[in-house]
Write a protein that holds these residues in place. Sequence first.
Motif, mmCIF file in Angstrom:
data_model
loop_
_atom_site.group_PDB
_atom_site.id
_atom_site.type_symbol
_atom_site.label_atom_id
_atom_site.label_comp_id
_atom_site.label_asym_id
_atom_site.label_seq_id
_atom_site.Cartn_x
_atom_site.Cartn_y
_atom_site.Cartn_z
ATOM 1 N N ARG A 127 -3.542 47.823 2.157
ATOM 2 C CA ARG A 127 -3.230 46.431 1.800
ATOM 3 C C ARG A 127 -1.737 46.146 1.864
ATOM 4 O O ARG A 127 -0.919 46.970 1.547
ATOM 5 N N VAL A 132 -3.491 55.729 -4.976
ATOM 6 C CA VAL A 132 -4.894 55.822 -5.381
ATOM 7 C C VAL A 132 -5.149 57.216 -5.948
ATOM 8 O O VAL A 132 -4.376 58.146 -5.736
ATOM 9 N N ARG A 178 -7.469 51.989 -9.769
ATOM 10 C CA ARG A 178 -7.477 52.465 -8.379
ATOM 11 C C ARG A 178 -7.932 53.917 -8.289
ATOM 12 O O ARG A 178 -7.363 54.723 -7.566
ATOM 13 N N GLU A 221 -7.596 50.146 0.165
ATOM 14 C CA GLU A 221 -6.642 49.792 -0.902
ATOM 15 C C GLU A 221 -5.218 50.172 -0.483
ATOM 16 O O GLU A 221 -4.287 49.401 -0.675
#
Length: 391
Positions: free
Chosen positions: A391, A347, A373, A388
């Motif tokens: 995941r 990210v 992202r 995120e």
Amino acid sequence: MFITFFTELKSAGIPVSLREYLTLMEALDKDLAEKSVEDFYYLARLTLVKDESNLDKFDRVFGHVFKGLDLMSEVATTEIPEEWLRRLAEKHLSEEEKAQIEALGGFEKLMETLRERLKEQQKRHQGGNKWIGTAGTSPFGAYGYNPEGVRIGQHESRHRRAVKVWDKREFKDLDDTQLLGTRNIQVALKRLRNFARTGAAEELDLDDTIRATAHKGLLDIKMRPERHNAVKVLLFFDIGGSMDDHIRVCEELFSAARSEFKVMEHFYFHNCLYEYVWKENRRRHTERMPTMDVLHKYPADYKIIFVGDASMSPYEIAYPGGSVEHWNEEAGADWMQRITGLYKSAVWLNPVRQEHWHYTHSIQMLNELMEGRMFPMTVEGLTDAMKELAR
């Protein structure tokens, strides 16, 4: 006044009860705040806030209700710094005047023109629109304005429009001992946790000890490895230039990450990722690590977090040689694609307000390279970024 404070806290969504309010009144009656605004702030926060995620809301309500209580006893007087007076001579243009100045027409044309100016120029110039000088509209020089130029001989960025910087610049490392203003960053980072028990057996396993003792009829002490966060993180910080505006929040994030992640490595880069990164900014010209070595050393199960404002010339991302500080053999976009191709959990945290992202083309370019992202460096943005990565 205190009833207003109580109702404002409830209006802000902080779950404060009448019992907690009465506890605060009892503490004030016993003079636990000792008639100090600062002591009252900490006493009220301790009494009324049960969840650390509400600390920012509490601070805003406290500042609104009790604004002006902590007055300065005297206003310091000082002389205007000489540097400020010198800067009065700099040329400041209106937005209309800036819009009239045309860019030279691309990165290659800009560098070709600079080579010609270096050959032809014989003396110092100020206030012009052609030669390498100061306080003018030329694409080359310092303390002036041009929408697409090369900055030469200037202490720091002002308009942030330079395509290349022809100066040696010194950056400072982020302070990982910086005390957090709030704990909201740590609260958000806690969402990226994967606990495991590894290493030596150093912690008493009470349940297993009771079970084994009951089975044998004798005391049988059982130990187990300490539980810790097993997530591994690579943290890349953009440093220097326009990131100077965001040093405080980056240091807070750095401190929080240091305390939250047991396995974490950090590196610095400038504007965009290129062929080298470094660990110490004062040695960034002498002790660099090839980015390819980083990719080889740290396996693909690491989580990648970039921290930067992504605000730069688009040439720095799209072109070989586009870096403002050195001649990069490969475009920054190539390096970003390499790292996101290897590390699937990655990210980008951006301290620029999200509503301003569309004003800067390079932010949009890097967001596309990150496949969307990119997250703002707010509590909500950090929370979404950690989700995120998890995941």
